[in-house]
Design a protein around this motif. Structure first.
Motif: not given
Lengths: 93, 93, 93, 93, 93, 93, 93, 93, 93, 93
Positions: D72-93
């Motif tokens: 199930m692809p997520a078309f939109r996300t609503q959250s009180r957390h900044d998921l973008e930042t939280m989960f991008s840790i370690g995404m860089d390499e």
């Protein structure tokens, strides 16, 4: 003891009321609020087939807000507990 | 007490063995052989979420002959019986 | 942390409102609008079973426009992220 | 961030191994062992549609013991957390 | 190009109107009236995930007479035709 | 032009091969790898009912690794594109 | 004797009335109130296909409160009892 | 000849009327009242794809009391009878 | 008398043998070969819950070729016939 | 004339053979290869209930490659054609 497990779907707004009303019916020993595809799981533990028929085809049908039920009679029970004795407390009157 | 109800489909030839093996697992308090679309209904009553996870993701997965399970955690319980006391007998060791 | 994933079907005209209202409920950390057979996927991340029961059997039941929910408790979580720390920010008050 | 939730049914005897192997796949951020009709819920959080296609049509298909998946692809996300930042840790390499 | 196929069930009396309204939505390239368990199959072909989310969670939700939709995102496309070029005509403004 | 949309479930390990083989069949204009309950969505666009029957009851049945198909004939097509012309390129020989 | 078994789902509040009304229809020999996914199981035992058609497409359709029926014609019957004789008592007038 | 079989569920109280109205539609050669999960099976036998589309997407949609239809196009027909000749009688005007 | 109706799916090649073997089991009064989604409908009519449990969890489980059963206990029976007397003939030894 | 419509699912690789073998069975008047959830639709038109039982419980069960059948007896038939006469040609021997 005659035992049956009933899976219940109820109207969302009335789930908690339905649970409370079911718990009041004589012969219903436990009502569990569950997640998953069903809303409630009901344990019926009574003394005879007649009492079971009475709970299922009379009392439960009158509870408003139930959408669907699926009744599963227990043919055999295996337990480390003496369920017969445990649940018969208060069954006498 | 943490409670869950598990609906189980088992291989026809192994239903009675599966019931017996499940009844041996610590934390499983009752196994009912039922009619209907499922073969067994299992009551898990344990002290903690960790114990629940242990029963569901370790012990039950090892019982041979189970085809499908559907686990329904009980969020609330309503009963005329003091289930907490009744089922905690023998839970201590 | 106690975690559950809830699959939600909502009335078409109210899907976006339902998503917004769910996202406001304390204990619900994320609401995803998805395609497929369900409309929303909701992540509940709370500190205790009591808080979980509260979200599922009180707060979520009051959101108007939900047709059906299927709640799946997470027994174990595996992640390369330290979810416990990440999601507990702001959980304290 | 492109997000998808995958519902997974796995072979009973291999559920825990499947969960472990899925958790190793780059782009899969969380694997939840759940009750209910599915065995696992997998969260995919990646940077692009190409990365998503790679996880779904290459890496996940190679995990042995999966019976069925529903993505199930997520078309939109609503959250009180900044998921973008939280989960991008370690995404860089 | 981001592509999704949507299976649609519509109210019988409104099927043809729903088809016509859907065909008017920017981003929807084809609407097929089909037999079988669904009434319509809709092809969405857009330039970005944001445009896709807009079609699915805004425009399509507003069409009256749709009972149920199931959206299937296309992760990969194989074709003897150069779909990218063929369908991008008129996409520019 | 006679059009049909086919929903396909394939064996997990063979999904990509099945997609490739289907894309080779004359009359199949597109093969989409999708999420959701199906694995592939196939568009058949041919000149006659006989050609359609040939694709469905001869060629597709021979592709190894398909578990289940559901074929939906398109009775009417609405599109902002001139599909007839677009897809007939290369149909002549 | 021509025999058919009919599975019936009825409106909860009207189940007992529906059972009583069905039992009055000539040609219906037994009505069982059951648990499980259905509410009633009806046995039709008549002398001819015409009588069967009459029960199924005329009389049963007029009973108010029935939601859904599934009629299963019996092609062959095996029994230690002489059903033909047993159930024909009172069939004559 | 272009042939399709349509499975129809109709409102209980209107089943016989729906059958009669369907039988009046040009292109519908037979309407069978059946037991089982469906109420009616409809045979459409027409001369062209356009006539088929006309029956399915225009005429049948206007019959009141139909809940659900599932249309199955016949790709090939095998018969000891010359159906083409038998059913074309009266097709000419 | 304790009554249950059992819906049976059997392996195609063994349907007639399964019917014959079931008809031999004491307590099973009738076996109907039916069309529809099930292959057989079995009537169990016995004197006690213990006899019912014996038929369902012992004897029926041993019949080879049964794929699936759904057992529906009859809570109440309405009939113009005196089933109790009719079916008790030969029940005594 | 006694009529029944049978929905058939067959093994993919054997669909065409199954259709050919079914068409050879006396009493089966037409076999349609269809799209949708089923593979074949079979029309049985015979003179008596005994002949119907013979086709369904003897001859059809012996055709190899059939996975599942759903038999729907026709209680009433409405047609602009004289089916009785049309299909009785060649029924006499």
């Amino acid at each position: 003891m005659v035992t049956a497990i009933v899976l219940v779907k109820a109207e969302r707004m009335r789930v908690n009321d339905v649970a409370a009303e079911l718990a009041e019916i004589e012969g219903i020993s436990e009502v569990y609020s569950v997640g998953g595809r069903y809303d409630l799981v009901v344990m019926i533990r009574v003394r005879s087939n007649e009492a079971m028929a009475d709970v299922v085809t009379n009392h439960m049908l009158k509870v408003d807000g139930i959408i669907e039920t699926e009744t599963m009679p227990a043919f055999r029970t295996q337990s480390r507990h003496d369920l017969e004795t445990m649940f018969s407390i208060g069954m006498d009157e």
